[in-house]
Every structure is written in structure tokens, then in C-alpha cells.
Design a protein around this motif. Structure first.
Motif, mmCIF file in Angstrom:
data_model
loop_
_atom_site.group_PDB
_atom_site.id
_atom_site.type_symbol
_atom_site.label_atom_id
_atom_site.label_comp_id
_atom_site.label_asym_id
_atom_site.label_seq_id
_atom_site.Cartn_x
_atom_site.Cartn_y
_atom_site.Cartn_z
ATOM 1 N N VAL A 244 -3.531 -2.352 -6.848
ATOM 2 C CA VAL A 244 -2.006 -1.856 -6.585
ATOM 3 C C VAL A 244 -2.196 -0.580 -6.040
ATOM 4 O O VAL A 244 -1.337 -0.180 -5.057
ATOM 5 C CB VAL A 244 -1.287 -1.933 -7.961
ATOM 6 N N LEU A 245 -2.927 0.492 -6.364
ATOM 7 C CA LEU A 245 -3.031 1.566 -5.551
ATOM 8 C C LEU A 245 -3.480 1.566 -4.222
ATOM 9 O O LEU A 245 -2.986 1.993 -3.430
ATOM 10 C CB LEU A 245 -4.076 2.590 -6.477
ATOM 11 N N SER A 246 -4.465 0.735 -3.873
ATOM 12 C CA SER A 246 -4.657 0.293 -2.466
ATOM 13 C C SER A 246 -3.503 -0.153 -1.679
ATOM 14 O O SER A 246 -3.074 0.047 -0.474
ATOM 15 C CB SER A 246 -5.885 -0.771 -2.474
ATOM 16 N N LEU A 247 -2.987 -0.970 -2.413
ATOM 17 C CA LEU A 247 -1.551 -1.644 -1.484
ATOM 18 C C LEU A 247 -0.561 -0.336 -1.455
ATOM 19 O O LEU A 247 0.068 -0.268 -0.508
ATOM 20 C CB LEU A 247 -0.795 -2.621 -2.582
ATOM 21 N N GLY A 248 -0.470 0.345 -2.608
ATOM 22 C CA GLY A 248 0.591 1.520 -2.327
ATOM 23 C C GLY A 248 0.050 2.647 -1.352
ATOM 24 O O GLY A 248 0.993 2.877 -0.563
ATOM 25 N N PHE A 249 -1.088 3.165 -1.352
ATOM 26 C CA PHE A 249 -1.617 3.953 -0.270
ATOM 27 C C PHE A 249 -1.599 3.232 1.059
ATOM 28 O O PHE A 249 -1.349 4.128 2.035
ATOM 29 C CB PHE A 249 -2.922 4.512 -0.415
ATOM 30 N N ALA A 250 -1.667 1.949 1.192
ATOM 31 C CA ALA A 250 -1.569 1.239 2.454
ATOM 32 C C ALA A 250 -0.175 1.404 3.046
ATOM 33 O O ALA A 250 0.148 1.721 4.308
ATOM 34 C CB ALA A 250 -2.059 -0.036 2.334
ATOM 35 N N GLY A 251 0.763 1.193 2.010
ATOM 36 C CA GLY A 251 2.227 1.226 2.266
ATOM 37 C C GLY A 251 2.663 2.601 3.027
ATOM 38 O O GLY A 251 3.250 2.826 3.761
ATOM 39 N N LEU A 252 2.087 3.561 2.062
ATOM 40 C CA LEU A 252 2.087 4.895 2.313
ATOM 41 C C LEU A 252 2.017 5.251 3.858
ATOM 42 O O LEU A 252 2.423 6.075 4.875
ATOM 43 C CB LEU A 252 1.535 5.971 1.358
ATOM 44 N N SER A 253 0.536 4.921 3.872
ATOM 45 C CA SER A 253 -0.072 5.275 5.311
ATOM 46 C C SER A 253 0.850 4.615 6.455
ATOM 47 O O SER A 253 1.268 5.306 7.619
ATOM 48 C CB SER A 253 -1.401 4.459 5.469
ATOM 49 N N ILE A 254 1.176 3.362 6.292
ATOM 50 C CA ILE A 254 2.096 2.770 7.405
ATOM 51 C C ILE A 254 3.538 3.216 7.610
ATOM 52 O O ILE A 254 3.842 3.626 8.506
ATOM 53 C CB ILE A 254 2.154 1.145 6.993
ATOM 54 N N LEU A 255 4.186 3.578 6.391
ATOM 55 C CA LEU A 255 5.447 4.436 6.568
ATOM 56 C C LEU A 255 5.160 5.542 7.234
ATOM 57 O O LEU A 255 6.172 6.007 8.014
ATOM 58 C CB LEU A 255 5.876 4.560 5.341
ATOM 59 N N SER A 256 4.112 6.214 7.035
ATOM 60 C CA SER A 256 3.846 7.431 7.746
ATOM 61 C C SER A 256 3.696 7.512 8.973
ATOM 62 O O SER A 256 4.584 8.415 9.858
ATOM 63 C CB SER A 256 2.785 8.352 7.009
ATOM 64 N N PHE A 257 3.045 6.560 9.612
ATOM 65 C CA PHE A 257 2.819 6.619 11.187
ATOM 66 C C PHE A 257 4.097 6.060 11.609
ATOM 67 O O PHE A 257 4.483 6.441 12.711
ATOM 68 C CB PHE A 257 1.403 5.852 11.415
ATOM 69 N N TRP A 258 4.484 5.039 11.107
ATOM 70 C CA TRP A 258 5.969 4.320 11.532
ATOM 71 C C TRP A 258 6.803 5.127 11.816
ATOM 72 O O TRP A 258 7.535 5.375 12.870
ATOM 73 C CB TRP A 258 6.190 3.146 10.865
ATOM 74 N N GLY A 259 6.909 6.055 10.671
ATOM 75 C CA GLY A 259 8.018 7.146 10.676
ATOM 76 C C GLY A 259 7.869 8.238 11.759
ATOM 77 O O GLY A 259 8.773 8.529 12.300
ATOM 78 N N LEU A 260 6.404 8.592 11.879
ATOM 79 C CA LEU A 260 6.036 9.381 13.228
ATOM 80 C C LEU A 260 6.873 8.833 14.414
ATOM 81 O O LEU A 260 7.009 10.076 15.374
ATOM 82 C CB LEU A 260 4.915 9.769 13.139
ATOM 83 N N TRP A 261 6.842 7.672 14.620
ATOM 84 C CA TRP A 261 7.409 7.219 15.846
ATOM 85 C C TRP A 261 8.853 6.849 15.840
ATOM 86 O O TRP A 261 9.040 5.950 16.704
ATOM 87 C CB TRP A 261 6.482 5.894 16.346
ATOM 88 N N HIS A 262 9.342 6.936 14.831
ATOM 89 C CA HIS A 262 10.776 6.547 14.627
ATOM 90 C C HIS A 262 11.629 7.176 15.914
ATOM 91 O O HIS A 262 11.707 8.378 16.010
ATOM 92 C CB HIS A 262 11.326 7.211 13.345
ATOM 93 N N ARG A 263 12.263 6.155 16.533
ATOM 94 C CA ARG A 263 12.928 6.524 17.702
ATOM 95 C C ARG A 263 12.414 7.257 18.697
ATOM 96 O O ARG A 263 12.803 7.970 19.478
ATOM 97 C CB ARG A 263 14.352 7.327 17.440
ATOM 98 N N ARG A 264 11.027 6.914 18.630
ATOM 99 C CA ARG A 264 9.970 7.453 20.024
ATOM 100 C C ARG A 264 9.621 6.058 20.618
ATOM 101 O O ARG A 264 9.226 5.008 19.884
ATOM 102 C CB ARG A 264 9.089 8.435 19.327
#
Length: 280
Positions: A244-264
Motif C-alpha cells: 500500500v505504501l508503494s501505491l501511495g507513493f506512486a500516487g504522490l509522484s503522479i500527482l506531483s508531476f501532474w500538478g506541476l503541469w496544471h494549466r500548462r
């Protein structure tokens, strides 16, 4: 993230004991779960990786952006090269505890690197208005690969975490290169409600899995469990926590990069003279 996961999990007896316990705990998963994990992992081959890289480059070239194709495909190739160099030649795994058949060096995970870099590359090359649809189909696959490697006993949790760090480093390098070339522009269109809902769902899953993993591992440490000694209950708890930690950190990684490209987005190619200036 890369250095911390390696130093804490690979270079400490406690870290090695906990992750070896998680691998022992994976022996208790059902046969169906074990087979499903292996099927998903075996689907990732050199051929499928080449096909995914070609898909990323093709999307960029359809947008008439050669530099975007270089950034997207280069992200996948570079991250895999770094992962294999680190695992095979640079980062050793010392024998600090009795590994009982789990002494192989597997840091970082190549499969997890592939899953994360493919979705990061798609975030780069897919037009902003289509990005939410892409995430709806690609995110569940990318989120699950790291956990599958633990279930199949191919990798440890730290291997997946290190792979996520490598993927983020290379994705940020590609983004920086595009920005330095003046290709990144602000998207000024409408807000997509479905995309917001998807992001909230991933955030919820991420928070839940991180909390569950913290509780599972925290319970063992608070009771002073010796993870180097085999115990069916605590070995399985260690496995569940790692998954579950692997799932959680994968989600955190994806959200982080996706967020950096928000409205970009990457500026579309312009055929007329002075295209680069217009696109900026």
C-alpha cells in the motif's frame, strides 16, 4: 527521495530486515493474486517498451513538435538507462542481515521506472484538453505496477520508491529543457470538471494508502517486532504495508508531476515565419 530510500532501506540492518519480511509475507498471497501480478509484469517487455516510446514520439510528431518528441521519448530512455546503471553497476547491496534467499540487488525497479516515465511522458506530449482522458486510462496501470512487483517478489518497496525518484528527476529535466526552449505556455481554456474529480479520487487513494501503510509498519515498530525473525502475522503485515505504501507513493509522484503541469501545455507549432516567437 532517491538517496533516502537507498540509505535507509539498503544500508541499515533494520531496513533490510523489514523489506525481507515483506518478501516473506508475499509468500502468503493467493495463487490468483500472484499469477495476476506476474501477468501484468511480464507484459512489460523490451518490445512493449519500444511500442510505448514510439507512441509517445508519434503523439508529439502529430503535433508537429520534434523537440517534444525528443523530450518525451528521451525521458523514457534516459530514466531506464539511469535505473539499469544504478542497479547493475553503481549501487551495491551489502549483506547486513540473513537474507534467506532474498539477497539479490534490485534497487531501483526497472518496471516501476517504466510505468512512471510512460505516464510522465504522456503528460508532456498529450494536448492539455485530452490529458484528463489519458490519465483516466493510464493512471490505474501506472499506480499498480510498483505494488505488483512486491506481490510477485520481484522487488522491494525501496526499489519502487527509488524508481519513482529516478522517473521524477528525468521528467523534471525534460520539462526544464522544454521550458528553456520557450515551449511551455499557459493554458487559458475552460476547467474540466471530470479531471478535477479524477485528481480528487487519486488524492483520496494516495492519502488512504499512505495512512494504511504507516499504521501497518508503525504497529510493528511500536511493539519492537524483530522483523529479521520469521513470523507469519508480522511478515504479512510487512508485505501489506509495503504494497500500500508503494501505491501511495506512486500516487504522490503522479500527482506531483501532474500538478506541476496544471494549466500548462506545449505551444503548438506554427508554420509561418517567426513561429517560435508566436508560439511563446
Amino acid at each position: 527521495m532517491l538517496a533516502g530510500s537507498y540509505l535507509l532501506a539498503v544500508w541499515t540492518p533494520q531496513g533490510q530486515a523489514l523489506e525481507n519480511a515483506a518478501l516473506r509475507g508475499a509468500d502468503q498471497v493467493s495463487g490468483q493474486d500472484f499469477v495476476s501480478a506476474n501477468v501484468e509484469l511480464h507484459a512489460i517487455t523490451m518490445v512493449s517498451l519500444a511500442a510505448l516510446t514510439l507512441l509517445v514520439a508519434t503523439i508529439a510528431l502529430v503535433r508537429r513538435r520534434v523537440d517534444l518528441a525528443v523530450a518525451g521519448a528521451g525521458l523514457i530512455v534516459l530514466s531506464q538507462a539511469i535505473t539499469q546503471l544504478l542497479k547493475r553497476f553503481i549501487l551495491p547491496r551489502p549483506e547486513l542481515v540473513d537474507a534467506a534467499g532474498h539477497a539479490h540487488n534490485s534497487f531501483p525497479s526497472g518496471h516501476t521506472t517504466i510505468a512512471l516515465t510512460v505516464i510522465f511522458a504522456l503528460i508532456l506530449v498529450v494536448p492539455y484538453r485530452m490529458r484528463g482522458i489519458m490519465m483516466f486510462f493510464a493512471a490505474p496501470w501506472a499506480l499498480s505496477i510498483g505494488a505488483y512487483t512486491i506481490t510477485a517478489q520481484w522487488h522491494r518497496f525501496s526499489d519502487t520508491l527509488g524508481a519513482m525518484a529516478v522517473a521524477l528527476i528525468c521528467a523534471c529535466l525534460s520539462s526544464w529543457w522544454l521550458a528553456r526552449r520557450g515551449r511551455v505556455v499557459r493554458y487559458r481554456g475552460r476547467t474540466f470538471r471530470g479531471r478535477v474529480i479524477l485528481a480528487v479520487l487519486i488524492m483520496g487513494l494516495t492519502a488512504l494508502t499512505l495512512a494504511m501503510g504507516g499504521l501497518l509498519w508503525g504497529a510493528g515498530f511500536s511493539r519492537g517486532i524483530d522483523f529479521s525473525a520469521p513470523d507469519e502475522v508480522w511478515d504479512y503485515n510487512a508485505y501489506l504495508g509495503a504494497s500500500v505504501l508503494s501505491l501511495g507513493f506512486a500516487g504522490l509522484s503522479i500527482l506531483s508531476f501532474w500538478g506541476l503541469w496544471h494549466r500548462r501545455d506545449v505551444a503548438p507549432a506554427v508554420r509561418s515565419a517567426g513561429a517560435d516567437t508566436d508560439s511563446r
